[in-house]
Design a protein around this motif. Structure first.
Motif, PDB file in Angstrom:
ATOM      1  N   GLN A  99       0.838  -1.194   0.000  1.00 57.01           N
ATOM      2  CA  GLN A  99       0.000   0.000   0.000  1.00 57.01           C
ATOM      3  C   GLN A  99       0.875   1.247   0.000  1.00 57.01           C
ATOM      4  O   GLN A  99       1.797   1.383   0.804  1.00 57.01           O
ATOM      5  CB  GLN A  99      -0.926   0.013   1.212  1.00 57.01           C
ATOM      6  CG  GLN A  99      -2.053  -1.006   1.119  1.00 57.01           C
ATOM      7  CD  GLN A  99      -3.115  -0.772   2.169  1.00 57.01           C
ATOM      8  OE1 GLN A  99      -2.823  -0.411   3.298  1.00 57.01           O
ATOM      9  NE2 GLN A  99      -4.376  -0.977   1.795  1.00 57.01           N
ATOM     10  N   LEU A 100       0.591   2.160  -0.929  1.00 46.63           N
ATOM     11  CA  LEU A 100       1.313   3.420  -1.043  1.00 46.63           C
ATOM     12  C   LEU A 100       0.322   4.558  -1.201  1.00 46.63           C
ATOM     13  O   LEU A 100      -0.776   4.372  -1.741  1.00 46.63           O
ATOM     14  CB  LEU A 100       2.245   3.404  -2.271  1.00 46.63           C
ATOM     15  CG  LEU A 100       3.424   2.436  -2.264  1.00 46.63           C
ATOM     16  CD1 LEU A 100       4.111   2.458  -3.641  1.00 46.63           C
ATOM     17  CD2 LEU A 100       4.433   2.785  -1.181  1.00 46.63           C
ATOM     18  N   LEU A 101       0.718   5.742  -0.753  1.00 47.03           N
ATOM     19  CA  LEU A 101      -0.061   6.931  -1.037  1.00 47.03           C
ATOM     20  C   LEU A 101       0.139   7.300  -2.506  1.00 47.03           C
ATOM     21  O   LEU A 101       1.204   7.076  -3.071  1.00 47.03           O
ATOM     22  CB  LEU A 101       0.380   8.098  -0.150  1.00 47.03           C
ATOM     23  CG  LEU A 101       0.006   8.016   1.331  1.00 47.03           C
ATOM     24  CD1 LEU A 101       0.687   9.137   2.103  1.00 47.03           C
ATOM     25  CD2 LEU A 101      -1.506   8.102   1.515  1.00 47.03           C
ATOM     26  N   THR A 102      -0.880   7.839  -3.135  1.00 42.72           N
ATOM     27  CA  THR A 102      -0.724   8.296  -4.508  1.00 42.72           C
ATOM     28  C   THR A 102       0.364   9.364  -4.563  1.00 42.72           C
ATOM     29  O   THR A 102       0.526  10.162  -3.638  1.00 42.72           O
ATOM     30  CB  THR A 102      -2.048   8.868  -5.039  1.00 42.72           C
ATOM     31  OG1 THR A 102      -2.522   9.873  -4.132  1.00 42.72           O
ATOM     32  CG2 THR A 102      -3.097   7.770  -5.181  1.00 42.72           C
ATOM     33  N   GLY A 103       1.132   9.359  -5.650  1.00 38.18           N
ATOM     34  CA  GLY A 103       2.227  10.310  -5.798  1.00 38.18           C
ATOM     35  C   GLY A 103       3.341   9.733  -6.630  1.00 38.18           C
ATOM     36  O   GLY A 103       3.188   8.686  -7.271  1.00 38.18           O
ATOM     37  N   LYS A 104       4.488  10.402  -6.619  1.00 34.63           N
ATOM     38  CA  LYS A 104       5.653   9.978  -7.388  1.00 34.63           C
ATOM     39  C   LYS A 104       6.696   9.349  -6.470  1.00 34.63           C
ATOM     40  O   LYS A 104       6.928   9.827  -5.359  1.00 34.63           O
ATOM     41  CB  LYS A 104       6.257  11.168  -8.140  1.00 34.63           C
ATOM     42  CG  LYS A 104       5.362  11.722  -9.229  1.00 34.63           C
ATOM     43  CD  LYS A 104       6.054  12.858  -9.983  1.00 34.63           C
ATOM     44  CE  LYS A 104       5.175  13.386 -11.107  1.00 34.63           C
ATOM     45  NZ  LYS A 104       5.831  14.496 -11.853  1.00 34.63           N
ATOM     46  N   TYR A 105       7.346   8.277  -6.988  1.00 30.44           N
ATOM     47  CA  TYR A 105       8.343   7.557  -6.200  1.00 30.44           C
ATOM     48  C   TYR A 105       9.502   7.130  -7.092  1.00 30.44           C
ATOM     49  O   TYR A 105       9.345   6.934  -8.298  1.00 30.44           O
ATOM     50  CB  TYR A 105       7.722   6.307  -5.571  1.00 30.44           C
ATOM     51  CG  TYR A 105       6.591   6.594  -4.611  1.00 30.44           C
ATOM     52  CD1 TYR A 105       6.848   6.866  -3.278  1.00 30.44           C
ATOM     53  CD2 TYR A 105       5.268   6.601  -5.065  1.00 30.44           C
ATOM     54  CE1 TYR A 105       5.808   7.131  -2.400  1.00 30.44           C
ATOM     55  CE2 TYR A 105       4.230   6.870  -4.195  1.00 30.44           C
ATOM     56  CZ  TYR A 105       4.501   7.136  -2.859  1.00 30.44           C
ATOM     57  OH  TYR A 105       3.481   7.413  -1.994  1.00 30.44           O
ATOM     58  N   LYS A 106      10.661   6.954  -6.480  1.00 26.93           N
ATOM     59  CA  LYS A 106      11.803   6.369  -7.160  1.00 26.93           C
ATOM     60  C   LYS A 106      11.943   4.919  -6.711  1.00 26.93           C
ATOM     61  O   LYS A 106      11.960   4.629  -5.513  1.00 26.93           O
ATOM     62  CB  LYS A 106      13.094   7.138  -6.841  1.00 26.93           C
ATOM     63  CG  LYS A 106      14.316   6.581  -7.571  1.00 26.93           C
ATOM     64  CD  LYS A 106      15.572   7.389  -7.270  1.00 26.93           C
ATOM     65  CE  LYS A 106      16.768   6.842  -8.056  1.00 26.93           C
ATOM     66  NZ  LYS A 106      18.010   7.611  -7.783  1.00 26.93           N
ATOM     67  N   VAL A 107      12.047   4.018  -7.687  1.00 30.25           N
ATOM     68  CA  VAL A 107      12.155   2.584  -7.397  1.00 30.25           C
ATOM     69  C   VAL A 107      13.511   2.079  -7.882  1.00 30.25           C
ATOM     70  O   VAL A 107      13.869   2.262  -9.048  1.00 30.25           O
ATOM     71  CB  VAL A 107      11.028   1.791  -8.082  1.00 30.25           C
ATOM     72  CG1 VAL A 107      11.176   0.296  -7.780  1.00 30.25           C
ATOM     73  CG2 VAL A 107       9.669   2.284  -7.633  1.00 30.25           C
ATOM     74  N   THR A 108      14.270   1.477  -6.988  1.00 29.72           N
ATOM     75  CA  THR A 108      15.544   0.848  -7.346  1.00 29.72           C
ATOM     76  C   THR A 108      15.559  -0.572  -6.792  1.00 29.72           C
ATOM     77  O   THR A 108      14.847  -0.889  -5.836  1.00 29.72           O
ATOM     78  CB  THR A 108      16.749   1.624  -6.772  1.00 29.72           C
ATOM     79  OG1 THR A 108      16.605   1.714  -5.336  1.00 29.72           O
ATOM     80  CG2 THR A 108      16.830   3.025  -7.353  1.00 29.72           C
ATOM     81  N   GLY A 109      16.375  -1.431  -7.399  1.00 28.65           N
ATOM     82  CA  GLY A 109      16.468  -2.784  -6.874  1.00 28.65           C
ATOM     83  C   GLY A 109      16.949  -3.775  -7.904  1.00 28.65           C
ATOM     84  O   GLY A 109      17.398  -3.399  -8.994  1.00 28.65           O
ATOM     85  N   LYS A 110      16.846  -5.065  -7.544  1.00 28.26           N
ATOM     86  CA  LYS A 110      17.347  -6.131  -8.401  1.00 28.26           C
ATOM     87  C   LYS A 110      16.452  -7.357  -8.330  1.00 28.26           C
ATOM     88  O   LYS A 110      15.713  -7.569  -7.372  1.00 28.26           O
ATOM     89  CB  LYS A 110      18.774  -6.522  -7.994  1.00 28.26           C
ATOM     90  CG  LYS A 110      19.835  -5.468  -8.276  1.00 28.26           C
ATOM     91  CD  LYS A 110      21.232  -6.007  -8.047  1.00 28.26           C
ATOM     92  CE  LYS A 110      22.290  -4.992  -8.446  1.00 28.26           C
ATOM     93  NZ  LYS A 110      23.666  -5.542  -8.339  1.00 28.26           N
ATOM     94  N   SER A 111      16.551  -8.152  -9.396  1.00 28.69           N
ATOM     95  CA  SER A 111      15.960  -9.479  -9.441  1.00 28.69           C
ATOM     96  C   SER A 111      17.074 -10.399  -9.924  1.00 28.69           C
ATOM     97  O   SER A 111      17.415 -10.393 -11.108  1.00 28.69           O
ATOM     98  CB  SER A 111      14.762  -9.504 -10.393  1.00 28.69           C
ATOM     99  OG  SER A 111      14.242 -10.816 -10.511  1.00 28.69           O
ATOM    100  N   THR A 112      17.665 -11.161  -9.009  1.00 28.48           N
ATOM    101  CA  THR A 112      18.912 -11.878  -9.286  1.00 28.48           C
ATOM    102  C   THR A 112      18.712 -13.387  -9.244  1.00 28.48           C
ATOM    103  O   THR A 112      18.139 -13.922  -8.292  1.00 28.48           O
ATOM    104  CB  THR A 112      20.005 -11.483  -8.277  1.00 28.48           C
ATOM    105  OG1 THR A 112      20.197 -10.073  -8.319  1.00 28.48           O
ATOM    106  CG2 THR A 112      21.317 -12.183  -8.601  1.00 28.48           C
TER     107      THR A 112
END
Length: 234
Positions: A99-112
């Motif tokens: 669950q997130l509030l509506t708005g803008k976000y930066k997403v970083t990460g990996k699928s390894t």
């Protein structure tokens, strides 16, 4: 008094215009929504393909674009526009919900994928959450791909010299998704005859292999010609 009132109205109008120009909407109320993450690939490539390109394109269309050879799990970090981490997720594509509030976000990460049988990916992008939905993140490759032809299963490939660890096979190919050469420095292969064996050293290609690219190794068979003997003149 009228002049003062007119001046104040102009100031208010100016502030409203400035807020609109800055993209601010004072009437927008943020709400909590359910967000699920998926993954998508950006398609690109040459219109004129070599044999290697054709082999890879079929491999990509059948096994990567369909997500058959995409790692199921991911680890993501979500930051708000101010750069503060608001969530970290160890999840599964198209299943895990947050669950997130509506708005803008930066997403970083990996699928390894650690056994090199599936593609490893990384992510770094801005997203906009506006409603409960599945957001498809744009994948960036975190590995390179080695492809080896099996020639109708004539050849088998291994990652060790005693032929006990075969490379994964799919269709008529053996393959490896790799991020470096620390785990596999030599690929061994053999034909149907026990005398038909060889090895491919990967270390000399260390400066050649690049993340996000594929490399197709074709089989080179050796042969020779026998010229007729010359008359010895006796």
């Amino acid at each position: 008094m009228k002049k003062i009132l007119s001046f104040l109205l102009l100031c208010v109008a100016a502030i409203c215009c400035l807020s609109c120009e800055n993209g601010e909407d004072v009437n927008v109320e943020k709400k909590l929504v359910d967000v699920c993450f998926g993954v998508k690939f950006v398609e690109s490539g040459s219109m004129s393909r070599t044999t290697a390109d054709e082999v890879y394109q079929e491999f990509y269309n059948k096994h990567i674009a369909t997500k058959e050879l995409v790692e199921n799990s991911y680890k993501l970090t979500i930051e708000n526009e101010q750069g503060s981490v608001i969530a970290t997720i160890d999840g599964t594509w198209d299943k895990t919900t947050i669950q997130l509030l509506t708005g803008k976000y930066k997403v970083t990460g990996k699928s390894t994928c650690y056994d090199r049988s599936k593609v490893s990916l990384k992510f770094d992008e801005m997203i906009t959450v506006s409603s409960s939905e599945t957001i498809n993140l744009t994948a960036q490759y975190d590995c390179f791909l080695l492809l080896f032809p099996r020639k109708n299963a004539t050849y088998s490939y291994y990652s060790d010299d005693d032929y006990t660890f075969p490379l994964p096979n799919i269709d008529d190919l053996s393959y490896l998704f790799m991020s470096d050469l620390n785990s596999v420095s030599t690929v061994y292969y053999r034909g149907k005859l026990s005398s038909d064996e060889a090895q491919l050293k990967l270390t000399p290609y260390r400066e050649t292999f690049q993340i996000g690219r594929y490399y197709y190794f074709n089989i080179v068979t050796g042969t020779f010609t026998i010229p007729p003997m010359e008359n010895g003149g006796i």
